[in-house]
Design an enzyme around this catalytic site. Structure first.
Site, PDB file in Angstrom:
ATOM      1  N   TYR A  43      43.901  47.135  38.361  1.00 56.97           N
ATOM      2  CA  TYR A  43      43.382  47.321  37.012  1.00 56.97           C
ATOM      3  C   TYR A  43      42.057  47.804  37.084  1.00 56.97           C
ATOM      4  O   TYR A  43      41.091  47.647  37.979  1.00 56.97           O
ATOM      5  CB  TYR A  43      43.322  46.236  36.252  1.00 56.97           C
ATOM      6  CG  TYR A  43      44.704  45.691  35.774  1.00 56.97           C
ATOM      7  CD1 TYR A  43      45.262  45.805  34.599  1.00 56.97           C
ATOM      8  CD2 TYR A  43      45.392  44.639  36.565  1.00 56.97           C
ATOM      9  CE1 TYR A  43      46.537  45.242  34.056  1.00 56.97           C
ATOM     10  CE2 TYR A  43      46.554  43.897  36.439  1.00 56.97           C
ATOM     11  CZ  TYR A  43      46.934  44.314  34.674  1.00 56.97           C
ATOM     12  OH  TYR A  43      48.213  43.846  34.550  1.00 56.97           O
ATOM     13  N   TYR A  49      50.986  43.519  42.276  1.00 53.05           N
ATOM     14  CA  TYR A  49      49.564  43.062  42.762  1.00 53.05           C
ATOM     15  C   TYR A  49      49.612  41.502  43.017  1.00 53.05           C
ATOM     16  O   TYR A  49      50.348  40.637  42.294  1.00 53.05           O
ATOM     17  CB  TYR A  49      48.296  43.492  41.818  1.00 53.05           C
ATOM     18  CG  TYR A  49      48.475  42.762  40.334  1.00 53.05           C
ATOM     19  CD1 TYR A  49      47.778  41.620  40.104  1.00 53.05           C
ATOM     20  CD2 TYR A  49      49.177  43.577  39.295  1.00 53.05           C
ATOM     21  CE1 TYR A  49      48.137  41.074  38.833  1.00 53.05           C
ATOM     22  CE2 TYR A  49      49.218  42.987  38.125  1.00 53.05           C
ATOM     23  CZ  TYR A  49      48.728  41.781  37.921  1.00 53.05           C
ATOM     24  OH  TYR A  49      48.897  41.356  36.505  1.00 53.05           O
ATOM     25  N   ARG A 102      52.548  39.263  41.477  1.00 50.46           N
ATOM     26  CA  ARG A 102      52.994  39.572  40.152  1.00 50.46           C
ATOM     27  C   ARG A 102      54.086  40.968  40.256  1.00 50.46           C
ATOM     28  O   ARG A 102      53.864  42.008  40.714  1.00 50.46           O
ATOM     29  CB  ARG A 102      52.000  40.361  38.836  1.00 50.46           C
ATOM     30  CG  ARG A 102      51.012  38.997  38.478  1.00 50.46           C
ATOM     31  CD  ARG A 102      51.576  38.041  37.722  1.00 50.46           C
ATOM     32  NE  ARG A 102      52.886  38.075  36.840  1.00 50.46           N
ATOM     33  CZ  ARG A 102      52.896  38.538  35.773  1.00 50.46           C
ATOM     34  NH1 ARG A 102      51.830  39.011  35.081  1.00 50.46           N
ATOM     35  NH2 ARG A 102      54.066  38.494  35.198  1.00 50.46           N
ATOM     36  N   HIS A 162      54.394  45.109  36.043  1.00 54.14           N
ATOM     37  CA  HIS A 162      54.786  44.798  34.500  1.00 54.14           C
ATOM     38  C   HIS A 162      53.798  45.979  33.709  1.00 54.14           C
ATOM     39  O   HIS A 162      52.705  46.268  34.027  1.00 54.14           O
ATOM     40  CB  HIS A 162      54.705  43.549  33.963  1.00 54.14           C
ATOM     41  CG  HIS A 162      53.096  42.840  34.404  1.00 54.14           C
ATOM     42  ND1 HIS A 162      52.899  42.553  35.621  1.00 54.14           N
ATOM     43  CD2 HIS A 162      52.313  42.806  33.488  1.00 54.14           C
ATOM     44  CE1 HIS A 162      51.705  42.052  35.806  1.00 54.14           C
ATOM     45  NE2 HIS A 162      51.087  42.202  34.350  1.00 54.14           N
ATOM     46  N   HIS A 204      51.837  45.555  29.999  1.00 50.85           N
ATOM     47  CA  HIS A 204      51.680  44.344  28.786  1.00 50.85           C
ATOM     48  C   HIS A 204      51.931  45.187  27.610  1.00 50.85           C
ATOM     49  O   HIS A 204      51.314  46.358  27.379  1.00 50.85           O
ATOM     50  CB  HIS A 204      50.154  43.894  28.750  1.00 50.85           C
ATOM     51  CG  HIS A 204      49.732  43.033  30.170  1.00 50.85           C
ATOM     52  ND1 HIS A 204      49.786  41.705  30.110  1.00 50.85           N
ATOM     53  CD2 HIS A 204      49.536  43.664  31.360  1.00 50.85           C
ATOM     54  CE1 HIS A 204      49.558  41.254  31.069  1.00 50.85           C
ATOM     55  NE2 HIS A 204      49.216  42.427  31.993  1.00 50.85           N
TER      56      HIS A 204
END
Lengths: 196, 233
Positions: free
Chosen positions: B103, B142, B152, B155, B157
């Protein structure tokens, strides 16, 4: 085709800030601020501030709060509310991420009285949604104001056990248009959350 | 008109306390939620889109001077209510990791490259039929600190407003056949298998663009409002 059920909620995670809230760190997020104020808004301008804590009393630096409220005359900026808004640009919605010390704040106007389903007056209140890492579904609560006599008869506030009502009432600071309300996600002084 | 939005719909959601997801342990309320009737405050909600969405906000691959690294994808679908009606004019916001699973966020210290050409945030508005569409990069998996070897699943959000404050939804869209599903406590916080499957997009060959991008379909279903106690059926 009729779907078989709703899409489940998932956590907003810790990294929502660059996508959703105006933290100043990223160029993207200019759509929402922590203010509902617009140039033509009428009503009493107030600031609501506080901190968010977890079950250990530790501040929550990665929470996101959203407020939704009526204007000073109790009208919602929503197409379902057929009454014309007196303040054309007032939207009644704001969003805020907590800072590293768990602080949040909103600049807004004190909302007017909104009827309940039986037509009874509800004391001025703001609807608050709480999102955070660790919260799989956001929580609904309300913000009331400590200097409103109507709180005693409010149809929602009176659903709450008397010893927990203080968790929903923002306390006015002496001589200032500032109200303080801390949110506690868990523990003895846990904020009241509603099943809506 | 008391409960216009049926509370039963909420059974699809995860329980607040999901002990395998460690961050939920100190953040889920311990006391029961207090039931209340919906008032105008809950039955209304912000309508956003027109003023907030700019040209190009729905294409995450063209927000910088260069092209982002990774697998370009189209993500599209309808925002509907649970009675199947499209929900028009609703703001859909997304945020995600880059192709390497990193991110932009300052707190993400995963030692994977940042991509100077990818911020990973977008927004669009559903049209009159509830249809929305994004162009983006497939996010990478990640690691996270929840437990040993916790990763995770990839995905995106999503945040959506519906017709009212009680239809507000923040969720995550997953990709089909991800091998990480059985090990992810956030995905598995949804107890019902069918409800869990509704968070997984489907591969959409028909709308895949030749020589350009794979396509995934993700329909977002919000609470419906015709199942009132007054309804007779």
């Amino acid at each position: 085709m009729k779907p078989t059920g709703i899409t489940p909620s998932q956590t907003v995670g810790p990294f929502f800030k660059y996508g959703l809230t105006p933290s100043g760190d990223y160029a993207w997020n200019d759509a929402f601020t922590n203010s509902t104020l617009t140039p033509d808004v009428t009503g009493d301008r107030v600031r609501i501030e506080g901190r968010v804590f977890d079950g250990d009393g530790v501040v929550v630096p990665d929470a996101m709060l959203e407020i939704w409220q009526a204007d000073a005359q109790g009208r919602f900026a929503d197409p379902q509310d057929k009454r014309a808004l007196p303040n054309a640009s007032f939207r009644g919605f704001a969003r805020c991420g907590t800072d590293k010390d768990g602080n949040y704040s909103f600049d807004t106007i004190k909302p007017g009285v909104v009827p309940d389903p039986d037509g009874k007056p509800q004391a001025p209140h703001i609807v608050l949604a709480v999102f955070a890492r660790g919260m799989l579904r956001h929580l609904y609560t309300r913000i009331y104001f400590s200097d409103e006599a109507g709180n005693a008869a409010d149809p929602v506030l009176t659903l709450v056990p008397a010893d927990r009502r203080a968790t929903l009432i923002a306390v006015r600071e002496a001589g200032k248009a500032v109200y303080r309300l801390d949110l506690r996600l868990q523990g003895d002084d846990e904020t009241v959350f509603f099943d809506v | 008109m008391t409960f216009i939005y049926p509370v039963d719909s909420n059974k699809s959601h995860p329980l607040p306390l999901s002990p395998e997801y460690k961050s939920s342990i100190k953040r889920a309320p311990n006391k029961p939620l207090i039931p209340m009737r919906h008032t105008l405050s809950e039955l209304t909600g912000p309508v956003y889109g027109h003023e907030t969405v700019r040209e190009g906000d729905s294409d995450l691959t063209t927000q910088h001077t260069g092209e982002p690294i990774g697998e370009r994808i189209i993500v599209h679908g309808h925002v509907r209510d649970e009675d199947g009606r499209g929900v028009p004019d609703t703001l859909v916001e997304i945020w995600q990791a880059n192709a390497c699973g990193r991110y932009v966020h300052v707190r993400d210290q995963h030692p994977a490259p940042l991509d100077p050409n990818f911020t990973g945030a977008g927004r669009t508005e559903s049209d009159a039929s509830g249809y929305y569409r994004f162009v983006t990069i497939k996010p990478g998996a990640y690691p996270w600190g929840n437990h040993h070897n916790a990763w995770r699943p990839a995905h995106i959000h999503l945040s959506v407003f519906g017709y009212s404050f009680v239809t507000r939804l923040v969720t995550q869209m997953y990709f089909p056949n991800d091998p990480l599903f059985p090990f992810d406590p956030i995905f598995n916080s949804v107890p019902d298998e069918k409800a869990r499957a509704r968070m997984v997009s489907s591969f959409d060959l028909e709308n895949t663009k030749p020589e350009w991008a794979l396509c995934y379909r993700f329909d977002i279903v919000l609470r419906g409002k015709n199942a009132t106690p007054m309804e007779t059926k």
